[in-house]
Motif scaffolding. Structure first.
Motif, mmCIF file in Angstrom:
data_model
loop_
_atom_site.group_PDB
_atom_site.id
_atom_site.type_symbol
_atom_site.label_atom_id
_atom_site.label_comp_id
_atom_site.label_asym_id
_atom_site.label_seq_id
_atom_site.Cartn_x
_atom_site.Cartn_y
_atom_site.Cartn_z
ATOM 1 N N VAL A 1 -5.091 -6.524 2.878
ATOM 2 C CA VAL A 1 -4.838 -5.420 1.947
ATOM 3 C C VAL A 1 -4.193 -5.956 0.660
ATOM 4 C CG1 VAL A 1 -3.521 -3.285 1.582
ATOM 5 C CG2 VAL A 1 -4.739 -3.671 3.747
ATOM 6 N N ALA A 2 -3.320 -6.922 0.786
ATOM 7 C CA ALA A 2 -2.708 -7.515 -0.414
ATOM 8 C C ALA A 2 -3.778 -8.143 -1.312
ATOM 9 C CB ALA A 2 -1.670 -8.561 -0.009
ATOM 10 N N SER B 1 -6.410 -2.448 -7.559
ATOM 11 C CA SER B 1 -4.970 -2.172 -7.659
ATOM 12 C C SER B 1 -4.667 -0.675 -7.658
ATOM 13 C CB SER B 1 -4.387 -2.833 -8.906
ATOM 14 O OG SER B 1 -5.026 -2.320 -10.050
ATOM 15 N N GLY B 2 -5.549 0.122 -8.246
ATOM 16 C CA GLY B 2 -5.300 1.566 -8.286
ATOM 17 C C GLY B 2 -5.665 2.279 -7.002
ATOM 18 N N ARG B 3 -6.337 1.582 -6.091
ATOM 19 C CA ARG B 3 -6.875 2.247 -4.897
ATOM 20 C C ARG B 3 -6.097 1.947 -3.623
ATOM 21 N NH1 ARG B 3 -12.780 0.076 -6.039
ATOM 22 N NH2 ARG B 3 -13.155 1.270 -7.926
ATOM 23 N N GLU B 4 -5.340 0.841 -3.649
ATOM 24 C CA GLU B 4 -4.697 0.407 -2.405
ATOM 25 C C GLU B 4 -3.206 0.705 -2.427
ATOM 26 O OE1 GLU B 4 -6.829 -0.288 -0.277
ATOM 27 O OE2 GLU B 4 -8.532 -0.714 -1.571
ATOM 28 N N ARG B 5 -2.609 0.676 -1.231
ATOM 29 C CA ARG B 5 -1.153 0.862 -1.111
ATOM 30 C C ARG B 5 -0.595 -0.276 -0.268
ATOM 31 N NH1 ARG B 5 -0.151 6.631 1.182
ATOM 32 N NH2 ARG B 5 1.984 5.833 1.152
ATOM 33 N N PRO B 6 -0.410 -1.450 -0.912
ATOM 34 C CA PRO B 6 0.047 -2.635 -0.154
ATOM 35 C C PRO B 6 1.554 -2.590 0.093
ATOM 36 C CG PRO B 6 -0.286 -3.213 -2.449
ATOM 37 C CD PRO B 6 -0.630 -1.750 -2.327
ATOM 38 N N GLU B 7 1.981 -1.549 0.803
ATOM 39 C CA GLU B 7 3.414 -1.329 1.029
ATOM 40 C C GLU B 7 3.841 -1.955 2.350
ATOM 41 O OE1 GLU B 7 3.264 2.911 1.052
ATOM 42 O OE2 GLU B 7 2.376 2.961 -0.951
ATOM 43 N N ASP B 8 5.145 -2.007 2.553
ATOM 44 C CA ASP B 8 5.675 -2.500 3.819
ATOM 45 C C ASP B 8 6.604 -1.431 4.386
ATOM 46 O OD1 ASP B 8 6.464 -3.955 5.952
ATOM 47 O OD2 ASP B 8 7.778 -5.316 4.835
ATOM 48 N N PRO B 9 6.262 -0.768 5.489
ATOM 49 C CA PRO B 9 5.037 -0.972 6.275
ATOM 50 C C PRO B 9 3.809 -0.369 5.590
ATOM 51 C CG PRO B 9 6.287 0.863 7.194
ATOM 52 C CD PRO B 9 7.135 0.292 6.075
ATOM 53 N N LEU B 10 2.667 -0.895 5.981
ATOM 54 C CA LEU B 10 1.394 -0.386 5.450
ATOM 55 C C LEU B 10 1.136 1.038 5.940
ATOM 56 C CD1 LEU B 10 -1.397 -3.077 5.953
ATOM 57 C CD2 LEU B 10 -0.418 -2.301 3.789
#
Lengths: 155, 155
Positions: free
Chosen positions: B21-22, B31-40
């Motif tokens: 995902v990163a 970049s505008g479509r993903e949410r590379p957060e922690d937690p995913l």
């Protein structure tokens, strides 16, 4: 699955394979690739059984007054991108040559887009040969953007 | 699954999802479509489980010295056209930004083309965004032709 006054969209059956192959062959690009013989080469029926078992693939036909007049294959594909949304791929869209320009293709594609949306897809994609300028205009009219280059390798 | 002296291609595992995902997010279009957060967001893991169960889909990663440095998704799709031959769709090709121009993408795509061929496909296809001119040059170098227009609807 869907219908208006004259056109019905339904899942293809084994006994539709010959007419679908005839439509695939009745095309400048398809004519060199298909073998619409009687009997059909068994590879067509084998492929039908394989795709018919696959819950993510729907091969559908458009029927008008009991006759099969068009076809479309819709694949729903899971993937990680777009936050794990599925996407849909439309392939093998054909309308019988004597029935064109009567809204049958539009009906098939609109069915596919609605089905993709109902199945949670965020994206519907397709490749159309660069020479099919009419097809590109047709898809643009139905809301598709010519956003990508479709690249292929054929063995 | 495949390897040369330094790069190995292997099936993605659940614990690769965050790095994949990163890579999907580290991209002007992604970049505008993903949410590379922690937690995913869990939707990524749900999508992974769905695709991982599907025998016609292979999400693979390129590994170099124990690090995941690239990814690619290959779908094998049955269909009636071309005498019932399957076709292959390549999607979500990414190489980690700090590892580009070192043959990793080439290794991934060549793996996918060889795998498609081994699975009996007669055609490999992909869509690459019109703005990705470098990608188009890259695929042309690997034998792909810009034969089609890739059209999309996004919801």
């Amino acid at each position: 699955m869907s219908g208006n006054s004259s056109i019905t969209i339904r899942r293809a059956r084994r006994d539709d394979v010959a007419i679908i192959v005839a439509m695939l062959a009745d095309d400048p690009l398809g004519s060199g690739r298909e073998r619409p013989e009687d009997p059909l080469p068994p590879s067509y029926y084998e492929a039908f059984e394989t795709l018919d078992r696959n819950p993510d693939i729907q091969l559908v036909v458009a029927e008008e007054q009991g006759a099969v007049v068009g076809c479309l294959q819709l694949c729903i594909l899971p993937g990680l991108s777009s936050q794990g949304a599925s996407r849909a791929l439309i392939e093998d869209v054909r309308v019988a040559s004597q029935r064109r320009s009567r809204g049958i293709g539009e009906h098939l594609v609109q069915w596919a887009v609605a089905e993709a949306r109902a199945r949670g897809c965020k994206l519907v994609e397709l490749l159309t040969h660069s020479t099919r300028v009419d097809a590109q205009r047709f898809y643009a009219r139905l809301g598709f953007k010519a956003s990508h280059v479709g690249m292929t390798v054929r063995f």
